[in-house]
Write an enzyme that holds these catalytic residues in place. Structure first.
Site, PDB file in Angstrom:
ATOM      1  N   TRP A 105       6.666  49.310  12.723  1.00  0.00           N
ATOM      2  CA  TRP A 105       7.709  48.860  13.647  1.00  0.00           C
ATOM      3  C   TRP A 105       8.643  47.867  12.981  1.00  0.00           C
ATOM      4  O   TRP A 105       9.855  47.860  13.257  1.00  0.00           O
ATOM      5  CB  TRP A 105       7.085  48.312  14.921  1.00  0.00           C
ATOM      6  N   ASP A 175       9.049  40.409  17.468  1.00  0.00           N
ATOM      7  CA  ASP A 175       8.599  41.486  18.353  1.00  0.00           C
ATOM      8  C   ASP A 175       7.117  41.241  18.619  1.00  0.00           C
ATOM      9  O   ASP A 175       6.293  41.331  17.710  1.00  0.00           O
ATOM     10  CB  ASP A 175       8.828  42.834  17.665  1.00  0.00           C
ATOM     11  N   LYS A 199       2.096  47.961  26.389  1.00  0.00           N
ATOM     12  CA  LYS A 199       0.868  47.770  25.633  1.00  0.00           C
ATOM     13  C   LYS A 199      -0.077  46.773  26.293  1.00  0.00           C
ATOM     14  O   LYS A 199      -1.284  46.922  26.235  1.00  0.00           O
ATOM     15  CB  LYS A 199       1.196  47.310  24.208  1.00  0.00           C
TER      16      LYS A 199
END
Length: 363
Positions: A105, A175, A199
């Site tokens: 990511w 993030d 998540k």
């Protein structure tokens, strides 16, 4: 009704209490005669839902008044472009940013930023398949960098920053998707902290961004789509267009659930206890091995392997039959991965370890 133990990395397990509350209110939210999914986002009732959600999140994270909270669509991945487009448009910005790559990511965020700005990689753990966090105490951060970017918890590889990088005074953007609300964060250490909620916080389709107000552009930004401009969203109270009403509603329920559990300090203690159960077994096992350097292990995502791909596949199949779902590792790395987010009970981790012990005894 029979529920499995769901170890999915996302969309992931939600608290049963929250699911039951949502079920009870599905057809008639608090006497209004309709579901939240049918409700106008312009109604006073929904405005109360989003206002309460923001207030509870501010309480949980101790968010200072000079930070804006945005409930946005597009998931965390859309912020990969929004971050450089907004931060590198501010007065005096250089159009440069430094990225630390610790997984897929962060790589994708860097690649997206590089489409718009001068995005430099100042550290990476790609040399060992992202199995560790690089030393970030003295990075070659550029004097004119507009910000430094990290993905703080790496869902696929199971690593986490236990100490934030030394950004040498530059704005830190993080993030936190797969560790969101799993532990306290000192929000003032960040310029921007954001995460997709699917998540650890709520259902898929929503990203929450917490942005220091001086980092929000004053107006429209040349070359930045209207929907990605943080000023657009701030001025509209996250409702420039119809937001993900259902996800905001469920997240609000989860915020209250975490508050009722004692807040983020208590949640962190619970998550540490759960992770210890699993890591202690992995460290003692002769069959299963963790794939991350112990000092960089995530409390949320625990990857492990047997060393034999066929045996890994057999384990995943057998665990599913035993009611332990979604233990297959990410397709890019294989093996297994147990995501043990806030809503995963201790009993779920204990059941997993008991199953692993039994599988080991048979092999």
């Amino acid at each position: 009704m029979s529920r499995v133990y769901n170890f999915s990395a996302g969309p992931a397990v939600l608290p049963e209490e929250v699911l039951r509350e949502c079920s009870e209110e599905m057809l008639d939210y608090r006497g209004c005669g309709m579901s939240v999914m049918e409700m106008s986002h312009r109604s006073k009732m929904f405005q109360q839902i989003i206002d309460d959600a923001e207030a509870d999140l501010r309480t949980l994270m101790n968010i200072p008044e000079n930070y804006k909270v945005l409930f946005l669509q597009g998931g965390a991945s859309q912020q990969f472009a929004a971050v450089p487009l907004n931060l590198c448009s501010l007065p005096g910005a250089s159009g440069k940013a430094d990225y630390i790559l610790t997984g897929m990511w962060a790589k994708k965020a860097h690649a997206e930023a590089a489409r718009f700005i001068d995005a430099q990689v100042v550290a990476s753990s790609a040399d060992e398949t992202f199995s560790y966090i690089p030393d970030c105490s003295d990075l070659a951060i550029r004097d004119d960098a507009d910000y430094v970017y990290i993905c703080e918890n790496n869902t696929i590889y199971g690593t986490v920053y236990h100490e934030l990088p030394n950004t040498k005074g530059k704005v830190l953007v993080s993030d936190v998707s797969s560790m969101f609300l799993s532990q306290p964060h000192d929000v003032e250490k960040y310029g921007v902290i954001y995460g997709g909620v699917q998540k650890n916080v709520g259902p898929a389709g929503l990203v929450i961004s917490v942005i220091r107000e001086d980092l929000v552009p004053e107006g429209q930004v040349d070359g930045c789509p209207t929907m990605l401009n943080w000023r657009t969203q701030v001025d509209a109270g996250s409702m420039y267009n119809t937001p993900n009403c259902w996800a905001i509603y469920v997240c609000g329920k989860v915020f209250k659930w975490v508050l009722n559990k004692g807040g983020l300090t208590e949640m962190a203690a619970l998550n540490q206890a759960k992770a210890k159960i699993l890591y202690d077994f992995l460290d003692s096992s002769e069959l299963f091995k963790g794939t991350v350097r112990p000092e960089d292990r995530s409390l949320m995502n625990v990857p492990f392997v047997t060393g034999d791909a066929d045996l890994d596949a057999e384990f995943v199949k057998a665990s599913q039959a035993a009611g332990l779902e979604n233990l297959k590792g990410h397709r890019s790395v294989g093996g297994m991965r147990a995501s043990i987010y806030n809503a995963m009970p201790v009993e779920g981790v204990e059941t997993l370890v008991a199953f692993m012990k039994d599988f080991e005894a048979k092999h």
